[in-house]
Design a protein around this motif. Structure first.
Motif, PDB file in Angstrom:
ATOM      1  N   VAL A  10      19.479  48.826  20.309  1.00 47.37           N
ATOM      2  CA  VAL A  10      19.195  49.742  21.399  1.00 47.37           C
ATOM      3  C   VAL A  10      20.408  49.780  22.315  1.00 47.37           C
ATOM      4  O   VAL A  10      21.045  48.761  22.570  1.00 47.37           O
ATOM      5  N   ALA A  11      20.713  50.932  22.834  1.00 53.21           N
ATOM      6  CA  ALA A  11      21.993  51.177  23.489  1.00 53.21           C
ATOM      7  C   ALA A  11      22.443  50.130  24.506  1.00 53.21           C
ATOM      8  O   ALA A  11      23.588  49.716  24.479  1.00 53.21           O
ATOM      9  N   ARG A  15      26.238  42.374  21.300  1.00 49.26           N
ATOM     10  CA  ARG A  15      26.133  41.020  20.781  1.00 49.26           C
ATOM     11  C   ARG A  15      26.230  39.925  21.833  1.00 49.26           C
ATOM     12  O   ARG A  15      25.452  39.014  21.879  1.00 49.26           O
ATOM     13  N   ARG A  16      27.211  39.993  22.687  1.00 43.33           N
ATOM     14  CA  ARG A  16      27.414  38.933  23.653  1.00 43.33           C
ATOM     15  C   ARG A  16      27.934  39.496  24.963  1.00 43.33           C
ATOM     16  O   ARG A  16      28.580  40.512  25.007  1.00 43.33           O
ATOM     17  N   SER A  17      27.655  38.795  26.031  1.00 43.98           N
ATOM     18  CA  SER A  17      28.278  39.083  27.312  1.00 43.98           C
ATOM     19  C   SER A  17      28.563  37.753  27.972  1.00 43.98           C
ATOM     20  O   SER A  17      27.676  37.111  28.479  1.00 43.98           O
ATOM     21  N   PHE A  18      29.820  37.300  27.891  1.00 44.82           N
ATOM     22  CA  PHE A  18      30.118  35.895  28.192  1.00 44.82           C
ATOM     23  C   PHE A  18      29.791  35.501  29.629  1.00 44.82           C
ATOM     24  O   PHE A  18      28.937  34.678  29.873  1.00 44.82           O
ATOM     25  N   LEU A  19      30.468  36.096  30.593  1.00 44.93           N
ATOM     26  CA  LEU A  19      30.170  35.712  31.963  1.00 44.93           C
ATOM     27  C   LEU A  19      29.499  36.820  32.760  1.00 44.93           C
ATOM     28  O   LEU A  19      28.964  36.566  33.824  1.00 44.93           O
ATOM     29  N   ALA A  20      29.487  38.022  32.205  1.00 37.21           N
ATOM     30  CA  ALA A  20      28.881  39.117  32.954  1.00 37.21           C
ATOM     31  C   ALA A  20      27.414  38.873  33.185  1.00 37.21           C
ATOM     32  O   ALA A  20      26.854  39.291  34.183  1.00 37.21           O
ATOM     33  N   SER A  21      26.763  38.202  32.266  1.00 35.24           N
ATOM     34  CA  SER A  21      25.330  37.982  32.383  1.00 35.24           C
ATOM     35  C   SER A  21      25.004  36.583  32.836  1.00 35.24           C
ATOM     36  O   SER A  21      23.967  36.046  32.504  1.00 35.24           O
ATOM     37  N   ALA A  22      25.887  35.988  33.621  1.00 38.07           N
ATOM     38  CA  ALA A  22      25.662  34.618  34.062  1.00 38.07           C
ATOM     39  C   ALA A  22      24.677  34.587  35.222  1.00 38.07           C
ATOM     40  O   ALA A  22      24.968  34.088  36.292  1.00 38.07           O
ATOM     41  N   TYR A 218      30.007  44.765  32.751  1.00 38.70           N
ATOM     42  CA  TYR A 218      30.726  44.725  31.475  1.00 38.70           C
ATOM     43  C   TYR A 218      31.883  43.751  31.604  1.00 38.70           C
ATOM     44  O   TYR A 218      32.751  43.918  32.453  1.00 38.70           O
ATOM     45  N   VAL A 219      31.836  42.719  30.781  1.00 40.71           N
ATOM     46  CA  VAL A 219      32.910  41.723  30.754  1.00 40.71           C
ATOM     47  C   VAL A 219      33.159  41.374  29.296  1.00 40.71           C
ATOM     48  O   VAL A 219      32.222  41.174  28.526  1.00 40.71           O
ATOM     49  N   PHE A 220      34.418  41.272  28.918  1.00 42.24           N
ATOM     50  CA  PHE A 220      34.801  40.976  27.546  1.00 42.24           C
ATOM     51  C   PHE A 220      34.198  42.024  26.604  1.00 42.24           C
ATOM     52  O   PHE A 220      34.491  43.185  26.721  1.00 42.24           O
ATOM     53  N   SER A 221      33.321  41.655  25.689  1.00 41.59           N
ATOM     54  CA  SER A 221      32.906  42.573  24.626  1.00 41.59           C
ATOM     55  C   SER A 221      31.481  43.059  24.731  1.00 41.59           C
ATOM     56  O   SER A 221      30.971  43.663  23.781  1.00 41.59           O
ATOM     57  N   ASP A 222      30.804  42.823  25.831  1.00 48.40           N
ATOM     58  CA  ASP A 222      29.386  43.175  25.860  1.00 48.40           C
ATOM     59  C   ASP A 222      28.904  43.632  27.214  1.00 48.40           C
ATOM     60  O   ASP A 222      29.569  43.442  28.227  1.00 48.40           O
ATOM     61  N   ASP A 223      27.725  44.228  27.210  1.00 43.37           N
ATOM     62  CA  ASP A 223      27.114  44.762  28.415  1.00 43.37           C
ATOM     63  C   ASP A 223      25.853  43.998  28.772  1.00 43.37           C
ATOM     64  O   ASP A 223      25.083  43.616  27.906  1.00 43.37           O
ATOM     65  N   LEU A 224      25.645  43.842  30.059  1.00 45.09           N
ATOM     66  CA  LEU A 224      24.334  43.517  30.588  1.00 45.09           C
ATOM     67  C   LEU A 224      23.851  44.778  31.282  1.00 45.09           C
ATOM     68  O   LEU A 224      24.521  45.267  32.185  1.00 45.09           O
ATOM     69  N   SER A 225      22.725  45.315  30.824  1.00 45.56           N
ATOM     70  CA  SER A 225      22.279  46.606  31.332  1.00 45.56           C
ATOM     71  C   SER A 225      20.802  46.555  31.705  1.00 45.56           C
ATOM     72  O   SER A 225      20.066  45.683  31.227  1.00 45.56           O
TER      73      SER A 225
END
Length: 385
Positions: A10-11, A15-22, A218-225
């Motif tokens: 789902v949009a 795969r990962r969001s290293f520190l954005a989703s801390a 958005y940090v590194f290769s992934d999103d927290l949305s």
């Protein structure tokens, strides 16, 4: 536990969001369905904030399915954020103790730390979506102690440098699936079982989901949305379960890459071999995974390091002050501070490694090995220059 282990997304989710989703998370809400016993821990010395009692998983799961409403979901999510938070300090200690950060083992643990932070962000957004509010600092656990909510009974989570025993008894024990592909089923409830019940409640209740207050980054290769549809909920919870435990037929997470799920990645470190499918099933018979040279951080005792020397005491306070700043700032981010406040928390988090490594390189005066960070949340918000 001391037993030896044997489609397009789902949009908003990647795969990962290293520190954005801390988004480190949360204590029990006012409308908690059932409060469980406080986590077993030593008294919080040196101004540390003791972990609160969180809703017991057993009591939550004892509520009949047709009686699980929005308040039940909020209570379960509070337990979930406590569970995700509890994994970060032990995994960080293992990572920071590895001397060569380019090694395969360091790479595996680094990826898992990033995944766990992503899971924290997902769960916090879910909680906000159903009208809850994470209380991050209040959920900070004290080590050693059990996992929040009574999940994986018998597992004591402690902080130590990386050893094979630590991989087996802490890292693999936390992530152990309901039914491993390489050993018999676990006897006690797993994190995955808890998340399955949470997802079932979302499907039944179908609560209204609001984007207001959720964080995007958005940090590194992934999103927290934001999580705003039932499909987003399904995807979010399945990401957490499959990245941690794998699926019932494969040790790999199914979201955009073939990295082994956390339990099996830790198994590769423990067994010293990559996991491969054989004619007899999955087994650790692949390429070697050499155990790295590590800083010999001794396990943190109950109550913390006794009577440390002045420099160690200074480093412990510096680390805990920075850690407390991270938690306070994340509290503020989820209370409406938005992505700029989250950025500030991420910046502060990057300051944890230096004092941790210095502690891990300081010989311990009481036990074999070195000192290490205690991850204690201070009562008052510190001022860190």
């Amino acid at each position: 536990m001391s037993e030896e282990p044997d489609s397009q997304a789902v949009a908003p989710f990647r795969r990962r969001s290293f520190l954005a989703s801390a988004a480190l998370a949360s204590g029990a809400p006012a409308a908690v369905v059932a409060a469980g016993p406080a986590q077993a821990a030593a008294p919080a010395a040196g101004g540390a904030l003791a972990a609160p009692a969180l809703g017991s998983v057993a009591r939550l799961l004892a509520v009949p399915a047709d009686s699980r409403g929005v308040n039940w979901i909020r209570s379960a999510l509070q337990v979930a954020v406590g569970l995700e938070l509890a994994t970060i300090p032990p995994y960080f200690c293992g990572l920071w103790s590895v001397k060569d950060r380019r090694s395969e083992v360091a790479r595996l643990i680094q990826r898992i730390v990033g995944d766990e932070m992503y899971h924290l962000g997902i769960v916090c957004n879910l909680l906000v979506a159903v009208g809850g509010r994470p209380q991050i600092k209040a959920a900070a656990p004290v080590y050693p102690g059990p996992l929040p909510g009574g999940v994986r009974a018998g597992v004591t989570v402690y902080l130590s440098g990386l050893t094979k025993a630590y991989v087996r008894d802490v890292m693999m024990a936390i992530e152990a699936p309901e039914e491993s592909l390489v050993r018999s089923a676990q006897a006690s409830p797993t994190v995955g079982e808890f998340y399955e019940e949470l997802l079932r409640a979302f499907r039944t209740v179908r609560p209204e989901l609001s984007a207001r207050g959720q964080l995007s980054q958005y940090v590194f290769s992934d999103d927290l949305s934001p999580i705003v549809t039932p499909d987003h909920v399904e995807q979010a919870v399945e990401i957490i379960m499959e990245q941690g435990e794998g699926t019932s037929s494969s040790p790999s997470a199914s979201f955009e890459d073939d990295h082994p799920a956390h339990y099996y990645a830790f198994g590769e470190i423990y067994h010293g071999r990559e996991l491969r499918r054989t004619d007899q099933g999955w087994s650790y018979v692949g390429a070697p995974v050499p155990f790295p040279d590590v800083r010999p951080m001794a396990p943190i005792p109950a109550g913390g390091w006794p009577d440390p020397p002045a420099r160690v005491r200074q480093l412990l306070y510096q680390f805990d002050a920075t850690y407390s700043t991270v938690l306070d700032t994340l509290d503020a981010a989820w209370a409406g501070g938005g992505h700029r406040t989250l950025d500030a928390a991420i910046h502060a988090m990057r300051g944890l490694e230096r004092p941790a490594v210095e502690l891990m390189e300081t010989p311990n005066r009481y036990v074999p090995g070195t000192y290490g960070p205690q991850f204690r949340a201070l009562r008052k918000r510190p001022v860190v220059s």
